[in-house]
Design a protein around this motif. Structure first.
Motif, short mmCIF file in Angstrom:
data_model
loop_
_atom_site.label_atom_id
_atom_site.label_comp_id
_atom_site.label_asym_id
_atom_site.label_seq_id
_atom_site.Cartn_x
_atom_site.Cartn_y
_atom_site.Cartn_z
N THR A 73 -6.68 17.71 2.14
CA THR A 73 -5.67 16.97 2.89
C THR A 73 -5.51 15.56 2.35
OG1 THR A 73 -6.58 18.15 4.76
CG2 THR A 73 -4.92 16.51 5.24
N LEU A 75 -5.04 1.39 -6.60
CA LEU A 75 -5.02 2.25 -5.41
C LEU A 75 -5.34 3.69 -5.77
CD1 LEU A 75 -2.05 0.84 -3.40
CD2 LEU A 75 -4.36 1.14 -2.60
N LEU A 114 -1.97 1.47 2.46
CA LEU A 114 -2.69 2.44 1.63
C LEU A 114 -4.15 2.05 1.52
CD1 LEU A 114 -0.24 3.35 -1.24
CD2 LEU A 114 -0.97 4.71 0.68
N GLU A 116 -0.76 8.78 8.84
CA GLU A 116 -0.03 8.85 7.57
C GLU A 116 1.40 9.34 7.81
OE1 GLU A 116 -1.32 7.68 4.65
OE2 GLU A 116 -2.86 7.06 6.05
N ILE A 128 -2.14 13.83 0.71
CA ILE A 128 -1.54 12.63 1.31
C ILE A 128 -1.57 11.47 0.31
CG2 ILE A 128 -1.87 10.90 3.09
CD1 ILE A 128 -2.73 13.09 4.97
N LEU A 132 3.24 6.45 9.09
CA LEU A 132 3.35 5.39 8.10
C LEU A 132 4.40 5.72 7.05
CD1 LEU A 132 -0.31 4.25 7.54
CD2 LEU A 132 1.56 2.94 8.50
N ILE A 133 4.39 6.97 6.56
CA ILE A 133 5.34 7.24 5.47
C ILE A 133 6.77 7.17 5.99
CG2 ILE A 133 5.39 9.77 5.54
CD1 ILE A 133 5.07 9.23 2.30
N TYR A 136 7.51 3.44 6.18
CA TYR A 136 7.82 2.82 4.88
C TYR A 136 9.30 2.99 4.56
CZ TYR A 136 2.76 3.42 3.99
OH TYR A 136 1.41 3.42 4.06
N ALA A 137 9.77 4.23 4.77
CA ALA A 137 11.16 4.50 4.42
C ALA A 137 12.11 3.81 5.38
CB ALA A 137 11.41 6.00 4.41
N ALA A 166 8.26 -4.57 2.06
CA ALA A 166 7.78 -3.19 2.02
C ALA A 166 6.64 -3.04 1.02
CB ALA A 166 8.92 -2.25 1.67
N ARG A 224 11.70 -0.02 -7.68
CA ARG A 224 12.82 -0.60 -6.96
C ARG A 224 12.63 -2.12 -6.80
NH1 ARG A 224 15.99 1.31 -1.77
NH2 ARG A 224 16.93 -0.68 -1.26
N ILE A 231 12.69 -0.04 4.60
CA ILE A 231 13.67 -0.43 3.59
C ILE A 231 15.05 0.16 3.88
CG2 ILE A 231 12.25 -1.05 1.62
CD1 ILE A 231 12.38 1.79 0.71
N MET A 237 1.64 9.38 -1.18
CA MET A 237 1.76 7.94 -0.94
C MET A 237 1.86 7.18 -2.26
SD MET A 237 1.80 7.34 2.24
CE MET A 237 1.50 8.19 3.76
N VAL A 245 3.24 -1.47 2.28
CA VAL A 245 2.76 -0.18 1.78
C VAL A 245 1.39 -0.34 1.15
CG1 VAL A 245 3.20 1.66 0.15
CG2 VAL A 245 5.08 0.74 1.46
N LEU A 260 8.73 2.65 -5.11
CA LEU A 260 8.99 1.37 -4.44
C LEU A 260 8.77 0.22 -5.43
CD1 LEU A 260 9.68 0.10 -1.71
CD2 LEU A 260 7.25 -0.15 -1.32
N VAL A 273 -4.31 11.83 9.86
CA VAL A 273 -3.12 12.54 9.37
C VAL A 273 -1.86 12.05 10.09
CG1 VAL A 273 -2.01 14.78 9.20
CG2 VAL A 273 -4.41 14.57 8.68
N PHE A 280 5.27 7.51 -3.67
CA PHE A 280 6.20 6.62 -2.97
C PHE A 280 6.04 5.19 -3.45
CE2 PHE A 280 7.57 3.85 0.42
CZ PHE A 280 8.76 4.42 0.80
N LEU A 281 4.79 4.78 -3.63
CA LEU A 281 4.53 3.39 -4.04
C LEU A 281 5.08 3.12 -5.44
CD1 LEU A 281 3.29 0.73 -3.32
CD2 LEU A 281 1.13 1.51 -4.22
#
Lengths: 507, 117
Positions: B74, B32, A167, A137, B78, A140-141, A144-145, A159, B92, A148, B82, A163, B89, A134, B85-86
């Motif tokens: 959990t 993923l 993952l 993570e 998570i 990591l998150i 990631y932000a 990135a 982008r 960039i 993620m 990422v 990204l 946990v 977010f990917l």
């Protein structure tokens, strides 16, 4: 002060929330000051925690007062608290550097930074493998932000790779946790060590598979040879303060390797004892070689520094693979030294790039820097330290490493590779330095002077190096204590599982 | 039941790995996602598969291990965050780099096809 162990996790979390709330959020100055002050407090608290651990030995904290194998615990021993201190020290420098203007190139720099600190500190302090996932993570998150932050093509490209790789790493992490939980019935590190020591024959291969999958995950975070291709691009494209903080991220992988393979699969693990060493030693040695070659081949200074990170990771992983107290002590000293100096070099690279105009940090002739004496001096100190020349801390670290390789085979391999890689690093750095400072065209400098706050941040990080060398005596004693505590698994397991928690919490 | 469950996880993982090795970002994201489904199922099964077992003691004769259920919860949360977010990204990256390849540039074969058109 029982709750002090939670401070390195809670304080960055609360700071991040405060920074995002109205009275602080609207003013850049307030955000900066709050972030800096909070990091300074974190450093003080981390040092206090270290003193307390020195006095009392291993401490643990049952979160929510759930007793050890059932609830999540935080464990503070010398090793983990030294890592927390290192992170706080590094973070203060990086935040100061970022506060000179870098933080306003994108949004939410400071909150993300604090969240990442929370994840890093949590990963060091936790005593539970799922909780480690946990916290991985969380950090990591945020990373990631942060990667960039300030945007740009290179950052986005790096990135995406970073990422996706992480993952995938998380998925493998969960697979291995499920295998381990299915066979051992627990995820508490101390309890797992007990269960592995009394493992029935038929579960042996499953646990071995789970344990080796964990190694893949940590090797990916640490960037060990077959899994290191993401590192140079990622670290060299991140903005300077972020890259400086990332210098400690690979060390989390190394720390997790050290923790898992000395506690769970340590001496008492029967047939599974030392199962990772066969893989880690060759991988680590090959990483050193590759990092050194990469440093020679680098076209720009930031890539060069990223390759130096690889060299340090390779060295550390080989030390972890040796699995002796001496090597763990050397690894701890070298971790502190290498993290701080590579972070400082990332910042120096940015200072130089800002003053060379269009040439940036590429190793081509360009305009001259506007503060040649200052930058040249800090570059020299950084380069001497990272290459391991006396009188700085790199020399002491390398000496400890060379002394810790006792067996003939590992001694021959480690000595030859470390000494050769040091030579290659010196060649690469002297070539880079002479290009950056002496191959200049024209007399006009390429940029303005560096803000004092940035210079202060670099000196803060670099100052650690002579201090580490001057106080090498007490610090080696400290790292030997940490290593002895790490390998004294029976005492730590007893203190975690033996006594049931903690004083009553009053409502 | 165990065989079916294991085959299901294996198939999902295989699909996930295959998609993840594709060259464009969208299949990679899907891969993923598949992989995280497989992981979640696998994590769930680590507490053994039981029929009609409650996670609370004393309510049924057989009971299920509650910890994997908490772990899965959990992991799902998570994994979901993620993936979100990917996806952002990847969008982008499509905008910044001008194409949706993982490496940020079109491979040679597609470049020549584009020029010949």
């Amino acid at each position: 002060m029982w709750h002090l162990i939670t401070a390195p996790v809670l304080l960055p979390f609360l700071t991040a929330l405060l920074i995002m709330l109205p009275p602080v959020h609207y003013s850049p100055m307030r955000r900066r000051w709050l972030s800096m002050i909070s990091s300074a407090i974190q450093l003080v608290l981390a040092v206090l925690l270290l003193l307390q651990v020195q006095q009392q030995g291993l401490m643990h904290y049952a979160v929510g007062n759930w007793q050890a194998p059932f609830g999540i615990i935080l464990v503070a021993d010398t090793l983990s608290v030294v890592m927390v201190c290192l992170t706080s020290f590094l973070a203060l420098g990086a935040i100061c550097y970022g506060s000179a203007g870098e933080d306003e190139k994108g949004s939410f720099f400071h909150p993300l930074f604090q969240f990442q600190l929370m994840g890093i500190n949590g990963a060091f302090l936790t005593g539970d493998l799922f909780n480690l996932f946990v916290f991985f993570e969380v950090l990591l998150i945020a990373s990631y932000a942060l990667l960039i932050h300030a945007g740009g093509k290179n950052k986005t490209k790096a990135a995406v790779h970073y990422v996706v790789l992480n993952l995938t790493g998380s998925a493998i992490f969960l697979f291995s946790l499920a295998v381990l939980y299915g066979t051992l019935g627990t995820l508490n590190i101390a309890d797992m060590a007990v269960k592995v020591a009394a493992l029935p024959e038929e579960d042996l291969m499953l646990v071995k598979a789970g344990g080796l999958m964990l190694m893949i995950v940590f090797a990916l975070k640490a960037a060990v040879l077959p899994l290191q291709f993401w590192l140079p691009a990622t670290y060299s494209s991140a903005s300077a303060p972020v890259a400086a903080l990332f210098a400690v991220m690979t060390k989390i992988g190394v720390y997790a390797l050290l923790r898992v393979y000395s506690t769970i699969f340590g001496e008492n693990a029967g047939p599974l004892a030392g199962m990772a060493s066969d893989w880690l030693l060759p991988a680590g040695l090959a990483t050193i070689a590759l990092g050194a070659v990469g440093a020679l081949a680098s076209q720009d200074f930031r890539k060069l520094v990223a390759n130096l990170v690889l060299v340090s990771v390779g060295t550390l992983v080989s030390l972890v693979a040796l699995q002796t107290e001496l090597s763990a002590a050397a690894a701890l000293y070298y971790t502190v030294h290498s993290t701080l100096v590579t972070a400082a070099l990332f910042l120096i690279a940015d200072l130089i790039a800002n003053q060379r105009g269009k040439a940036g940090d590429r190793l081509v002739s360009g305009r001259r820097v506007s503060q040649p004496i200052l930058l040249g001096f800090i570059f020299m100190v950084g380069a001497l330290t990272v290459a391991g020349l006396p009188p700085f801390s790199g020399f002491v670290g390398k000496l400890m490493i060379l002394q810790s390789a006792v067996e003939p085979v590992s001694r021959i391999l480690l000595w030859s590779l470390i000494l050769l890689s040091s030579l290659m690093v010196i060649v690469a750095l002297s070539r880079a330095g002479s290009t950056l400072f002496w191959r200049v065209s024209g007399t006009e400098p390429g940029g303005g002077k560096a803000p004092p706050l940035q210079v202060f941040a670099v000196i803060w990080l670099l100052l650690a190096s002579p201090l580490l060398a001057v106080f090498a005596g007490p610090l080696t004693t400290l790292s030997q204590q940490a290593a002895a505590q790490l390998y004294d698994t029976s005492t730590s397991i007893n203190s975690i599982l033996g006594q049931y928690p903690v004083e009553e919490i009053k409502p | 039941m165990e065989t079916l469950f294991a085959c299901c996880i294996g198939f999902l993982t295989a699909c996930g790995v295959f998609l993840m090795l594709r060259g464009r970002t969208f299949p990679v994201v899907l891969g993923l996602t598949m992989l995280s489904y497989a992981v979640n199922l696998f994590l769930f099964s680590s507490g053994r598969l039981t029929l009609r077992g409650a996670a609370v003691l004393g309510t049924t004769e057989q009971y299920a291990d509650p910890l994997p259920q908490a772990l899965v919860l959990t992991a799902i949360v998570i994994g979901f965050a993620m993936t979100a977010f990917l996806v952002i990204l990847a969008i982008r990256a499509r905008a910044d780099l001008g194409n949706d390849h993982v490496d940020g540039k079109l491979p040679e074969s597609e470049l020549s096809k584009k020029e010949s058109r």
